[in-house]
Design a protein around this motif. Structure first.
Motif, PDB file in Angstrom:
ATOM      1  N   MET A   1     -13.316  15.726  42.758  1.00 20.87           N
ATOM      2  CA  MET A   1     -12.348  15.867  41.689  1.00 20.87           C
ATOM      3  C   MET A   1     -12.199  14.518  40.981  1.00 20.87           C
ATOM      4  N   PRO A   2     -12.276  14.475  39.644  1.00 22.01           N
ATOM      5  CA  PRO A   2     -12.158  13.210  38.908  1.00 22.01           C
ATOM      6  C   PRO A   2     -10.783  12.575  39.095  1.00 22.01           C
ATOM      7  N   GLY A   3     -10.779  11.255  39.076  1.00 22.28           N
ATOM      8  CA  GLY A   3      -9.529  10.511  39.190  1.00 22.28           C
ATOM      9  C   GLY A   3      -8.958  10.179  37.828  1.00 22.28           C
ATOM     10  N   PRO A   4      -7.866   9.413  37.780  1.00 20.52           N
ATOM     11  CA  PRO A   4      -7.206   9.096  36.508  1.00 20.52           C
ATOM     12  C   PRO A   4      -8.073   8.307  35.535  1.00 20.52           C
ATOM     13  N   VAL A   5      -8.946   7.443  36.047  1.00 20.07           N
ATOM     14  CA  VAL A   5      -9.817   6.679  35.141  1.00 20.07           C
ATOM     15  C   VAL A   5     -10.819   7.621  34.488  1.00 20.07           C
ATOM     16  N   SER A   6     -11.418   8.491  35.270  1.00 24.41           N
ATOM     17  CA  SER A   6     -12.379   9.445  34.717  1.00 24.41           C
ATOM     18  C   SER A   6     -11.726  10.355  33.685  1.00 24.41           C
ATOM     19  N   ASP A   7     -10.496  10.739  33.943  1.00 21.93           N
ATOM     20  CA  ASP A   7      -9.793  11.609  33.013  1.00 21.93           C
ATOM     21  C   ASP A   7      -9.465  10.914  31.696  1.00 21.93           C
ATOM     22  N   SER A   8      -9.212   9.595  31.757  1.00 18.52           N
ATOM     23  CA  SER A   8      -8.795   8.878  30.549  1.00 18.52           C
ATOM     24  C   SER A   8      -9.969   8.281  29.775  1.00 18.52           C
ATOM     25  N   TYR A   9     -11.129   8.099  30.401  1.00 14.30           N
ATOM     26  CA  TYR A   9     -12.278   7.492  29.728  1.00 14.30           C
ATOM     27  C   TYR A   9     -12.982   8.522  28.860  1.00 14.30           C
ATOM     28  N   GLN A  10     -13.057   8.274  27.593  1.00 14.70           N
ATOM     29  CA  GLN A  10     -13.667   9.208  26.650  1.00 14.70           C
ATOM     30  C   GLN A  10     -15.141   8.923  26.391  1.00 14.70           C
ATOM     31  N   GLY A  11     -15.707   7.933  27.077  1.00 17.81           N
ATOM     32  CA  GLY A  11     -17.100   7.552  26.861  1.00 17.81           C
ATOM     33  C   GLY A  11     -17.189   6.420  25.852  1.00 17.81           C
ATOM     34  N   PRO A  12     -18.380   5.874  25.666  1.00 18.15           N
ATOM     35  CA  PRO A  12     -18.535   4.757  24.734  1.00 18.15           C
ATOM     36  C   PRO A  12     -18.292   5.192  23.297  1.00 18.15           C
ATOM     37  N   SER A  13     -17.800   4.248  22.491  1.00 15.50           N
ATOM     38  CA  SER A  13     -17.598   4.573  21.079  1.00 15.50           C
ATOM     39  C   SER A  13     -18.950   4.588  20.372  1.00 15.50           C
ATOM     40  N   GLU A  14     -19.005   5.213  19.226  1.00 13.63           N
ATOM     41  CA  GLU A  14     -20.268   5.296  18.493  1.00 13.63           C
ATOM     42  C   GLU A  14     -20.693   3.957  17.920  1.00 13.63           C
ATOM     43  N   ASP A  15     -19.799   2.969  17.917  1.00  9.47           N
ATOM     44  CA  ASP A  15     -20.137   1.645  17.407  1.00  9.47           C
ATOM     45  C   ASP A  15     -20.617   0.677  18.486  1.00  9.47           C
ATOM     46  N   GLU A  16     -20.663   1.129  19.741  1.00 14.42           N
ATOM     47  CA  GLU A  16     -21.115   0.254  20.818  1.00 14.42           C
ATOM     48  C   GLU A  16     -22.629   0.105  20.764  1.00 14.42           C
ATOM     49  N   PRO A  17     -23.128  -1.076  21.164  1.00 14.17           N
ATOM     50  CA  PRO A  17     -24.577  -1.291  21.159  1.00 14.17           C
ATOM     51  C   PRO A  17     -25.283  -0.518  22.260  1.00 14.17           C
ATOM     52  N   TYR A  18     -26.583  -0.346  22.091  1.00 17.39           N
ATOM     53  CA  TYR A  18     -27.454   0.278  23.085  1.00 17.39           C
ATOM     54  C   TYR A  18     -27.444  -0.580  24.351  1.00 17.39           C
ATOM     55  N   VAL A  19     -27.526  -1.900  24.180  1.00 21.63           N
ATOM     56  CA  VAL A  19     -27.446  -2.869  25.273  1.00 21.63           C
ATOM     57  C   VAL A  19     -26.355  -3.876  24.917  1.00 21.63           C
ATOM     58  N   PRO A  20     -25.300  -4.005  25.749  1.00 20.53           N
ATOM     59  CA  PRO A  20     -24.205  -4.938  25.441  1.00 20.53           C
ATOM     60  C   PRO A  20     -24.679  -6.391  25.406  1.00 20.53           C
ATOM     61  N   SER A  21     -24.006  -7.207  24.614  1.00 25.16           N
ATOM     62  CA  SER A  21     -24.413  -8.607  24.448  1.00 25.16           C
ATOM     63  C   SER A  21     -24.372  -9.392  25.745  1.00 25.16           C
ATOM     64  N   TRP A  22     -23.501  -9.027  26.689  1.00 27.52           N
ATOM     65  CA  TRP A  22     -23.428  -9.782  27.945  1.00 27.52           C
ATOM     66  C   TRP A  22     -24.672  -9.590  28.812  1.00 27.52           C
ATOM     67  N   CYS A  23     -25.545  -8.673  28.469  1.00 27.51           N
ATOM     68  CA  CYS A  23     -26.789  -8.465  29.218  1.00 27.51           C
ATOM     69  C   CYS A  23     -27.856  -9.506  28.882  1.00 27.51           C
ATOM     70  N   TYR A  24     -27.620 -10.286  27.832  1.00 29.64           N
ATOM     71  CA  TYR A  24     -28.580 -11.304  27.406  1.00 29.64           C
ATOM     72  C   TYR A  24     -28.085 -12.659  27.892  1.00 29.64           C
ATOM     73  N   GLY A  25     -28.856 -13.307  28.774  1.00 32.48           N
ATOM     74  CA  GLY A  25     -28.458 -14.580  29.356  1.00 32.48           C
ATOM     75  C   GLY A  25     -28.045 -15.630  28.352  1.00 32.48           C
TER      76      GLY A  25
END
Length: 64
Positions: A1-25
């Motif tokens: 059964m999903p918890g409160p975080v799963s219930d409130s998280y709507q997924g990434p926004s359409e403006d988010e990058p394919y790969v987040p900037s913090w992934c690049y050293g």
């Protein structure tokens, strides 16, 4: 059964990058279209091509 975080998280926004900037050293490289390389898929196509008119990520803007 999903918890409160799963219930409130709507997924990434359409403006988010394919790969987040913090992934690049040293930080992502910028494409001439104005979006960093993480906004481009594996084929180099910008996720926002309809807004920015990007013709593809140049080879010198790609971190291997």
């Amino acid at each position: 059964m999903p918890g409160p975080v799963s219930d409130s998280y709507q997924g990434p926004s359409e403006d988010e990058p394919y790969v987040p900037s913090w992934c690049y050293g040293g930080g992502p490289k910028m494409c001439p279209c104005g979006h960093h390389e993480g906004y481009h898929n594996d084929a180099g196509q910008c996720l926002h091509v309809s807004r920015c008119g990007c013709t593809g990520l140049p080879a010198d803007c790609f971190t291997p």
